[in-house]
Design a protein around this motif. Structure first.
Motif, PDB file in Angstrom:
ATOM      1  N   GLY A   8     -41.346 -25.577  32.502  1.00 11.29           N
ATOM      2  CA  GLY A   8     -41.230 -25.677  31.565  1.00 11.29           C
ATOM      3  C   GLY A   8     -39.583 -24.618  31.809  1.00 11.29           C
ATOM      4  O   GLY A   8     -40.592 -24.316  32.704  1.00 11.29           O
ATOM      5  N   SER A   9     -39.466 -24.483  30.334  1.00 10.10           N
ATOM      6  CA  SER A   9     -38.497 -22.858  29.931  1.00 10.10           C
ATOM      7  C   SER A   9     -38.473 -22.768  28.066  1.00 10.10           C
ATOM      8  O   SER A   9     -39.563 -23.929  27.904  1.00 10.10           O
ATOM      9  CB  SER A   9     -36.925 -23.129  30.226  1.00 10.10           C
ATOM     10  N   LEU A  10     -39.059 -21.924  28.512  1.00 12.29           N
ATOM     11  CA  LEU A  10     -39.351 -21.037  27.097  1.00 12.29           C
ATOM     12  C   LEU A  10     -38.215 -20.527  26.748  1.00 12.29           C
ATOM     13  O   LEU A  10     -37.869 -18.784  27.171  1.00 12.29           O
ATOM     14  CB  LEU A  10     -40.398 -20.863  26.427  1.00 12.29           C
ATOM     15  N   PHE A  11     -37.161 -20.357  25.653  1.00 10.69           N
ATOM     16  CA  PHE A  11     -36.117 -19.457  25.383  1.00 10.69           C
ATOM     17  C   PHE A  11     -36.225 -18.884  23.540  1.00 10.69           C
ATOM     18  O   PHE A  11     -35.700 -19.857  23.032  1.00 10.69           O
ATOM     19  CB  PHE A  11     -34.856 -19.480  25.473  1.00 10.69           C
ATOM     20  N   THR A  12     -36.059 -18.154  23.618  1.00 14.44           N
ATOM     21  CA  THR A  12     -35.402 -17.246  21.531  1.00 14.44           C
ATOM     22  C   THR A  12     -34.714 -16.559  21.650  1.00 14.44           C
ATOM     23  O   THR A  12     -34.367 -15.479  22.768  1.00 14.44           O
ATOM     24  CB  THR A  12     -36.852 -16.672  21.257  1.00 14.44           C
ATOM     25  N   LYS A  13     -34.194 -16.414  21.117  1.00 15.99           N
ATOM     26  CA  LYS A  13     -32.750 -15.859  20.611  1.00 15.99           C
ATOM     27  C   LYS A  13     -32.280 -15.529  19.442  1.00 15.99           C
ATOM     28  O   LYS A  13     -33.386 -16.321  18.146  1.00 15.99           O
ATOM     29  CB  LYS A  13     -31.664 -16.838  21.025  1.00 15.99           C
ATOM     30  N   ILE A  14     -32.573 -14.340  19.034  1.00 17.34           N
ATOM     31  CA  ILE A  14     -32.824 -13.737  17.491  1.00 17.34           C
ATOM     32  C   ILE A  14     -31.538 -13.221  17.224  1.00 17.34           C
ATOM     33  O   ILE A  14     -30.939 -12.925  17.976  1.00 17.34           O
ATOM     34  CB  ILE A  14     -33.848 -12.268  17.350  1.00 17.34           C
ATOM     35  N   PRO A  26     -38.486 -31.168  32.406  1.00 18.71           N
ATOM     36  CA  PRO A  26     -37.253 -31.787  32.819  1.00 18.71           C
ATOM     37  C   PRO A  26     -38.398 -33.204  32.974  1.00 18.71           C
ATOM     38  O   PRO A  26     -37.843 -34.134  32.798  1.00 18.71           O
ATOM     39  CB  PRO A  26     -38.050 -31.769  34.473  1.00 18.71           C
ATOM     40  N   ALA A  27     -40.004 -33.080  32.285  1.00 15.87           N
ATOM     41  CA  ALA A  27     -40.709 -34.722  32.128  1.00 15.87           C
ATOM     42  C   ALA A  27     -40.369 -34.912  30.543  1.00 15.87           C
ATOM     43  O   ALA A  27     -41.017 -35.004  29.833  1.00 15.87           O
ATOM     44  CB  ALA A  27     -42.012 -34.490  31.950  1.00 15.87           C
ATOM     45  N   SER A  28     -38.556 -35.472  30.516  1.00 15.97           N
ATOM     46  CA  SER A  28     -38.598 -35.193  28.117  1.00 15.97           C
ATOM     47  C   SER A  28     -40.129 -34.307  28.130  1.00 15.97           C
ATOM     48  O   SER A  28     -39.759 -34.771  26.542  1.00 15.97           O
ATOM     49  CB  SER A  28     -39.553 -36.852  28.390  1.00 15.97           C
ATOM     50  N   ASN A  29     -39.287 -33.467  28.288  1.00 12.42           N
ATOM     51  CA  ASN A  29     -39.822 -32.178  27.260  1.00 12.42           C
ATOM     52  C   ASN A  29     -41.311 -32.079  26.800  1.00 12.42           C
ATOM     53  O   ASN A  29     -41.807 -31.540  25.910  1.00 12.42           O
ATOM     54  CB  ASN A  29     -39.027 -31.940  25.665  1.00 12.42           C
ATOM     55  N   SER A  30     -41.562 -32.670  27.889  1.00 18.56           N
ATOM     56  CA  SER A  30     -43.266 -32.499  27.697  1.00 18.56           C
ATOM     57  C   SER A  30     -44.168 -30.741  27.969  1.00 18.56           C
ATOM     58  O   SER A  30     -43.423 -30.210  28.221  1.00 18.56           O
ATOM     59  CB  SER A  30     -44.687 -33.520  28.682  1.00 18.56           C
ATOM     60  N   PHE A  31     -45.453 -30.436  27.065  1.00 15.63           N
ATOM     61  CA  PHE A  31     -46.253 -30.053  27.792  1.00 15.63           C
ATOM     62  C   PHE A  31     -46.579 -29.603  29.107  1.00 15.63           C
ATOM     63  O   PHE A  31     -48.194 -29.730  28.174  1.00 15.63           O
ATOM     64  CB  PHE A  31     -46.737 -29.418  26.551  1.00 15.63           C
ATOM     65  N   LEU A  54     -36.907 -16.327   9.934  1.00 15.01           N
ATOM     66  CA  LEU A  54     -36.968 -17.757   9.635  1.00 15.01           C
ATOM     67  C   LEU A  54     -36.746 -18.110  11.250  1.00 15.01           C
ATOM     68  O   LEU A  54     -36.058 -17.276  12.251  1.00 15.01           O
ATOM     69  CB  LEU A  54     -35.838 -18.051   9.004  1.00 15.01           C
ATOM     70  N   ILE A  55     -37.376 -18.535  11.725  1.00 15.17           N
ATOM     71  CA  ILE A  55     -37.615 -19.458  12.989  1.00 15.17           C
ATOM     72  C   ILE A  55     -37.060 -20.513  13.449  1.00 15.17           C
ATOM     73  O   ILE A  55     -37.631 -21.623  11.894  1.00 15.17           O
ATOM     74  CB  ILE A  55     -39.271 -19.744  13.597  1.00 15.17           C
ATOM     75  N   VAL A  56     -36.427 -21.613  13.714  1.00 14.82           N
ATOM     76  CA  VAL A  56     -35.678 -22.506  14.118  1.00 14.82           C
ATOM     77  C   VAL A  56     -36.317 -22.749  15.389  1.00 14.82           C
ATOM     78  O   VAL A  56     -36.455 -22.934  16.636  1.00 14.82           O
ATOM     79  CB  VAL A  56     -34.279 -22.842  14.744  1.00 14.82           C
ATOM     80  N   LEU A  57     -36.876 -24.186  15.364  1.00 16.29           N
ATOM     81  CA  LEU A  57     -37.542 -25.010  16.850  1.00 16.29           C
ATOM     82  C   LEU A  57     -36.835 -26.162  16.967  1.00 16.29           C
ATOM     83  O   LEU A  57     -37.123 -26.807  16.492  1.00 16.29           O
ATOM     84  CB  LEU A  57     -39.649 -25.195  16.323  1.00 16.29           C
ATOM     85  N   LYS A  58     -36.463 -25.548  18.343  1.00 17.09           N
ATOM     86  CA  LYS A  58     -35.485 -26.998  19.006  1.00 17.09           C
ATOM     87  C   LYS A  58     -36.052 -27.397  20.065  1.00 17.09           C
ATOM     88  O   LYS A  58     -37.061 -26.708  21.309  1.00 17.09           O
ATOM     89  CB  LYS A  58     -34.050 -26.784  18.625  1.00 17.09           C
ATOM     90  N   SER A  59     -35.393 -28.191  21.399  1.00 10.53           N
ATOM     91  CA  SER A  59     -35.938 -28.586  22.846  1.00 10.53           C
ATOM     92  C   SER A  59     -34.510 -28.414  23.342  1.00 10.53           C
ATOM     93  O   SER A  59     -34.058 -29.248  22.973  1.00 10.53           O
ATOM     94  CB  SER A  59     -37.183 -29.661  23.006  1.00 10.53           C
ATOM     95  N   GLU A  60     -34.772 -29.124  24.619  1.00 10.97           N
ATOM     96  CA  GLU A  60     -33.880 -28.972  25.360  1.00 10.97           C
ATOM     97  C   GLU A  60     -32.932 -30.283  25.384  1.00 10.97           C
ATOM     98  O   GLU A  60     -34.038 -31.083  25.779  1.00 10.97           O
ATOM     99  CB  GLU A  60     -33.919 -28.411  26.654  1.00 10.97           C
ATOM    100  N   ALA A  64     -35.194 -36.672  25.033  1.00 11.97           N
ATOM    101  CA  ALA A  64     -36.078 -36.907  24.222  1.00 11.97           C
ATOM    102  C   ALA A  64     -36.511 -35.879  23.718  1.00 11.97           C
ATOM    103  O   ALA A  64     -36.008 -34.789  24.095  1.00 11.97           O
ATOM    104  CB  ALA A  64     -37.255 -37.127  25.062  1.00 11.97           C
ATOM    105  N   PHE A  65     -37.080 -35.253  22.423  1.00 12.19           N
ATOM    106  CA  PHE A  65     -37.394 -33.458  21.311  1.00 12.19           C
ATOM    107  C   PHE A  65     -38.331 -33.528  22.464  1.00 12.19           C
ATOM    108  O   PHE A  65     -38.517 -32.188  22.784  1.00 12.19           O
ATOM    109  CB  PHE A  65     -37.662 -34.036  20.418  1.00 12.19           C
ATOM    110  N   CYS A  66     -39.714 -34.020  22.759  1.00 12.17           N
ATOM    111  CA  CYS A  66     -41.327 -33.814  22.530  1.00 12.17           C
ATOM    112  C   CYS A  66     -41.613 -34.941  23.278  1.00 12.17           C
ATOM    113  O   CYS A  66     -42.401 -35.445  22.776  1.00 12.17           O
ATOM    114  CB  CYS A  66     -41.756 -33.200  21.807  1.00 12.17           C
ATOM    115  N   ALA A  67     -42.281 -34.988  24.626  1.00 11.46           N
ATOM    116  CA  ALA A  67     -43.047 -36.429  25.172  1.00 11.46           C
ATOM    117  C   ALA A  67     -44.551 -35.967  25.041  1.00 11.46           C
ATOM    118  O   ALA A  67     -45.426 -36.914  25.685  1.00 11.46           O
ATOM    119  CB  ALA A  67     -42.575 -37.210  26.346  1.00 11.46           C
TER     120      ALA A  67
END
Length: 255
Positions: A8-14, A26-31, A54-60, A64-67
């Motif tokens: 998977g991937s994880l990116f942070t933008k400030i 790729p598997a429905s944003n599972s972890f 402040l932090i905003v949490l989102k998925s690609e 699905a947001f997260c499986a």
């Protein structure tokens, strides 16, 4: 574009004192476990970053947001120690979010299952689309949402937690989740959600950061015991996942 990497991937933008964390798989944003560790580490790091208010949490993606947790990893567990380590993954993220000094806004664009529901519950405020239905399917495969239950219960209460958990094969729609307190607002489209998150984030990031940190502490009062509770809960799941019932259920599910 979604990620095609196995871990998977994880990116942070400030930007403008707002840190946006975006995770993907790729598997429905599972972890997988390695991605959960990266997410926990990211919350711990941002907690002490003075540029972040402040932090905003989102998925690609737009689906699905997260499986939840990685199904392949779940299938591969062979010992109680492996099971405990696997189920501790979401517990470690929830504790990192809880202990983080920064408030977190969740942006939920689609369906969310299992540990993903725990992630949303650990956000201090969540905005979702109408497509953001939720399900806790763990009992149907012989385990239970033990690790995430404290976070979910804190948001929606025991009765709604029971309803969500025991109806393990039922989706609850976004308006049910809003009525119970998981989501603050629900919109028809992703564009509307993004606009709302942008407006709210800009406002919050402009407030006194010391007041935001103090408010975060107040919101999470009386949860100090979670460090040990979530570890104990991971042991329960880690034992159950090795049961004949669960092994058979997982095989059927895979087929």
């Amino acid at each position: 574009m979604g990620t095609d990497r196995a871990n998977g991937s994880l990116f942070t933008k400030i930007e403008n004192n707002i840190a946006t964390i975006e995770f993907g798989h790729p598997a429905s944003n599972s972890f997988p476990s390695v991605l959960l560790k990266r997410l926990a580490d990211e919350f711990n790091k941002l907690s002490t970053d003075d540029d972040v208010h402040l932090i905003v949490l989102k998925s690609e993606g737009e689906k699905a947001f997260c499986a939840g947790a990685s199904f392949d990893e779940l299938m591969a567990i062979t010992t109680e120690a492996e099971g405990e380590a696997f189920f501790s993954g979401f517990g470690n993220v929830i504790n990192a979010m809880r202990n983080c000094k920064k408030l977190t806004v969740g942006r939920v664009q689609g369906k969310t299952v299992g540990g993903g529901v725990g992630l949303v519950a650990a956000c201090d405020y969540a905005v979702a689309t109408e497509a953001a239905a939720i399900k806790l399917s763990e009992l149907s495969i012989g385990i239970g949402p033990f690790v995430i239950a404290p976070a979910v219960e804190r948001k929606i209460g025991v009765a709604a937690l029971a309803e969500l958990t025991l109806a393990a094969t039922e989706w609850k729609n976004a308006y049910w989740a809003k009525e119970k307190g998981l989501y603050a607002k629900v919109f028809e489209t992703i564009a509307e959600v993004d606009k709302e998150v942008e407006i709210l984030s800009e406002k919050l990031a402009g407030y006194n950061p010391e007041a935001l940190t103090a408010m975060k502490k107040v919101l999470w009062d009386n949860t100090q015991s979670w460090d040990s509770i979530l570890t104990k809960r991971a042991k329960i799941s880690g034992t159950l996942v090795l049961s004949h019932f669960t092994k058979n259920a997982l095989e059927k599910f895979k087929k």
